[in-house]
Design a protein around this motif. Structure first.
Motif, PDB file in Angstrom:
ATOM      1  N   GLN A 311       0.828  -1.194   0.000  1.00 59.06           N
ATOM      2  CA  GLN A 311       0.000   0.000   0.000  1.00 59.06           C
ATOM      3  C   GLN A 311       0.868   1.253   0.000  1.00 59.06           C
ATOM      4  O   GLN A 311       1.860   1.332   0.732  1.00 59.06           O
ATOM      5  N   PRO A 312       0.540   2.247  -0.850  1.00 59.59           N
ATOM      6  CA  PRO A 312       1.373   3.455  -0.921  1.00 59.59           C
ATOM      7  C   PRO A 312       1.307   4.265   0.371  1.00 59.59           C
ATOM      8  O   PRO A 312       0.281   4.316   1.048  1.00 59.59           O
ATOM      9  N   THR A 313       2.423   4.884   0.692  1.00 62.05           N
ATOM     10  CA  THR A 313       2.488   5.786   1.861  1.00 62.05           C
ATOM     11  C   THR A 313       2.672   7.240   1.433  1.00 62.05           C
ATOM     12  O   THR A 313       2.518   8.151   2.250  1.00 62.05           O
ATOM     13  N   VAL A 314       3.008   7.457   0.187  1.00 65.00           N
ATOM     14  CA  VAL A 314       3.180   8.808  -0.352  1.00 65.00           C
ATOM     15  C   VAL A 314       1.981   9.116  -1.243  1.00 65.00           C
ATOM     16  O   VAL A 314       1.630   8.322  -2.115  1.00 65.00           O
ATOM     17  N   PRO A 315       1.326  10.260  -1.058  1.00 65.03           N
ATOM     18  CA  PRO A 315       0.114  10.559  -1.821  1.00 65.03           C
ATOM     19  C   PRO A 315       0.408  10.901  -3.281  1.00 65.03           C
ATOM     20  O   PRO A 315       1.518  11.298  -3.644  1.00 65.03           O
ATOM     21  N   TYR A 316      -0.630  10.728  -4.099  1.00 64.43           N
ATOM     22  CA  TYR A 316      -0.576  11.183  -5.480  1.00 64.43           C
ATOM     23  C   TYR A 316      -0.817  12.693  -5.495  1.00 64.43           C
ATOM     24  O   TYR A 316      -1.690  13.198  -4.778  1.00 64.43           O
ATOM     25  N   VAL A 317      -0.055  13.431  -6.315  1.00 60.26           N
ATOM     26  CA  VAL A 317      -0.154  14.891  -6.363  1.00 60.26           C
ATOM     27  C   VAL A 317      -0.618  15.326  -7.741  1.00 60.26           C
ATOM     28  O   VAL A 317      -0.059  14.909  -8.760  1.00 60.26           O
ATOM     29  N   LYS A 318      -1.636  16.182  -7.773  1.00 55.32           N
ATOM     30  CA  LYS A 318      -2.151  16.738  -9.017  1.00 55.32           C
ATOM     31  C   LYS A 318      -2.149  18.266  -8.930  1.00 55.32           C
ATOM     32  O   LYS A 318      -2.774  18.851  -8.037  1.00 55.32           O
ATOM     33  N   ILE A 319      -1.448  18.917  -9.854  1.00 56.12           N
ATOM     34  CA  ILE A 319      -1.410  20.371  -9.940  1.00 56.12           C
ATOM     35  C   ILE A 319      -2.338  20.808 -11.076  1.00 56.12           C
ATOM     36  O   ILE A 319      -2.272  20.266 -12.178  1.00 56.12           O
ATOM     37  N   PHE A 320      -3.196  21.797 -10.796  1.00 55.26           N
ATOM     38  CA  PHE A 320      -4.044  22.329 -11.859  1.00 55.26           C
ATOM     39  C   PHE A 320      -4.257  23.823 -11.622  1.00 55.26           C
ATOM     40  O   PHE A 320      -4.068  24.343 -10.509  1.00 55.26           O
ATOM     41  N   ASN A 321      -4.648  24.545 -12.685  1.00 57.17           N
ATOM     42  CA  ASN A 321      -4.834  26.005 -12.625  1.00 57.17           C
ATOM     43  C   ASN A 321      -6.266  26.362 -12.977  1.00 57.17           C
ATOM     44  O   ASN A 321      -6.913  25.678 -13.787  1.00 57.17           O
ATOM     45  N   THR A 322      -6.752  27.440 -12.383  1.00 55.35           N
ATOM     46  CA  THR A 322      -8.087  27.946 -12.700  1.00 55.35           C
ATOM     47  C   THR A 322      -7.982  29.409 -13.103  1.00 55.35           C
ATOM     48  O   THR A 322      -7.120  30.148 -12.609  1.00 55.35           O
TER      49      THR A 322
END
Length: 438
Positions: A311-322
């Motif tokens: 099981q992953p211990t590091v989160p998935y990161v998503k960068i987005f702009n508005t």
């Protein structure tokens, strides 16, 4: 190649040959024709292709339906089917169907297995006669594929063909007669099963350092006591990946009774303590070794397939702009179906959820959970399990299930960073919608 196969090849070749003969004639002028081809009641006469009459011989081809019949029968079982014979000749025939061994076939249908009614009958020209053919397999019949001809007349194909060479190549090796007016009978005598299994495979995703325990029900359907000695076996295939298995066979422990009495349902336990340093995948199967004999197909095997995934211990990161201040909707979902729920004793699958964090322009944003949905497809256990393995306390099993979380935050212009840490799932989907969410 069996003789029946050779006959089919020869027939196809002759059909093509006749087409090639008749095609030029069809487009030729009357003065161009230099011969005739006639076909009446299965007899070819020709002075265009010398030797064709030797290939077919002088006989009548009668209409027999079906031309072949195949059946699966256990030792001690029987089956009756119907065959029609239409007299296509100009003379009344005395028909007495008989069972003929198929040339060069390893297993031959014994004549005593087949009863034909009527045994003898007179058939006038143009008349169709029906026959009932009963196939009865004795209790002591050896497992195998059996074949025979059922001949309605005594006409046979010539043993050797001089023209064309193509036909001779595939038929001259046979010494026995192949009957013209015959149907072909195939009888498959399969092995009688000894054991039935609750499931034929265990396929699971496992974590390093954890122990997994599975329980599989086994039913004795042999009608007598059966001894078993389950062993882990590797598939005999060529693997060019050079990838080492996630762990060795000897870590897997199997517990099962040595004898299963007639009609008894026993439990077999499979224990898989996954090593701390395990990674990759593992595949093998459990051979039951029933009655100490080599498996003749009467006993199913249990396939084993494990994928080691931490099981992953590091989160998935998503960068987005508005570029607007429209509200933002974030949705995450995961499949939660557990295909081993019926046989895995431990560990129990834990509920799926997500640890979510959101930052906008370097400032934390509170995520508001507006909806959590859990859905699934349910069916009766009888869809996947043998009737004897269905649990009385529950008649239903999930085929698929999904967990969805939906969040909503006020929008603003800027750069956003979303982090998602999944819990108790190996994959997930996400969506980010700026503006109204449908």
């Amino acid at each position: 190649m069996s003789k029946s196969t050779a006959l089919k090849v020869a027939s196809q070749f002759l059909s093509l040959l006749l087409c090639l003969i008749l095609l030029p004639a069809a487009f030729a002028q009357p003065e161009d024709l230099n011969g005739t081809v006639t076909y009446e009641n299965g007899t070819y006469e020709s002075d265009i292709v010398p030797g064709l009459e030797e290939i077919y011989g002088n006989y009548t081809v009668h209409d027999i339906k079906p031309t072949y019949y195949s059946v699966y029968l256990m030792p001690g079982e029987n089956k009756t089917f119907n065959v029609s014979f239409r007299n296509e000749g100009n003379e009344t025939l005395d028909i007495a169907p008989k069972v003929i061994a198929t040339p060069d076939y390893y297993y031959e249908v014994n004549e005593s297995w087949v009863t034909i009614f009527p045994e003898n009958v007179t058939v006038s020209p143009g008349v169709k006669q029906n026959f009932a053919i009963d196939v009865n397999i004795p209790e002591d019949t050896e497992i195998g594929e059996y074949e025979a001809q059922i001949a309605f007349t005594n006409d046979t194909y010539p043993e050797e063909y001089d023209d064309p060479i193509y036909i001779q190549e595939y038929t001259e090796e046979y010494s026995d007669s192949l009957y013209v007016n015959a149907m072909y009978l195939w009888v498959s005598v399969p092995v009688r099963p000894k054991l039935e299994l609750q499931t034929s495979y265990i396929s699971d995703t496992v974590e390093p350092g954890k122990e997994y325990v599975y329980s599989i029900q086994i039913k004795n359907v042999a009608g007598k006591d059966v001894t078993i000695d389950p062993k882990i076996m590797n598939y005999e295939i060529y693997d060019y990946s050079f990838e080492e298995p996630a762990f060795s066979n000897d870590i897997i422990e199997i517990s099962a009774p040595s004898i299963i009495k007639a009609d008894e349902i026993a439990n077999m336990t499979v224990r898989v303590p996954v090593p701390e340093n395990a990674s990759g995948s593992y595949g093998a199967f459990i051979e039951m070794n029933a009655d100490g004999n080599e498996n003749d197909g009467s006993v199913p095997q249990i396939g084993l397939s494990f994928t080691v995934d931490k099981q992953p211990t590091v989160p998935y990161v998503k960068i987005f702009n508005t570029t607007t201040d429209d509200p933002i909707t974030i949705e995450v979902s995961a499949e939660t179906y557990d295909q081993n729920a019926l046989v895995r004793i431990s560990p129990q699958k834990e509920e799926t959820y997500f640890e979510m964090n959101l930052i906008c322009n370097s400032n934390p944003v509170n995520l508001t959970l507006v909806k959590a949905t859990e859905s699934g497809t349910i069916y009766s256990q009888g869809y996947a399990l043998p009737i004897w393995a269905i649990k009385e306390d529950s008649n239903y099993q999930s085929d698929s299930s999904k967990y969805i979380e939906r969040y909503r935050v006020p929008g603003t212009v800027g750069t956003w960073e979303l982090t998602i840490l999944p819990k108790n799932t190996n994959s997930f989907d996400y969506s980010i919608t700026v503006g109204e969410f449908e």
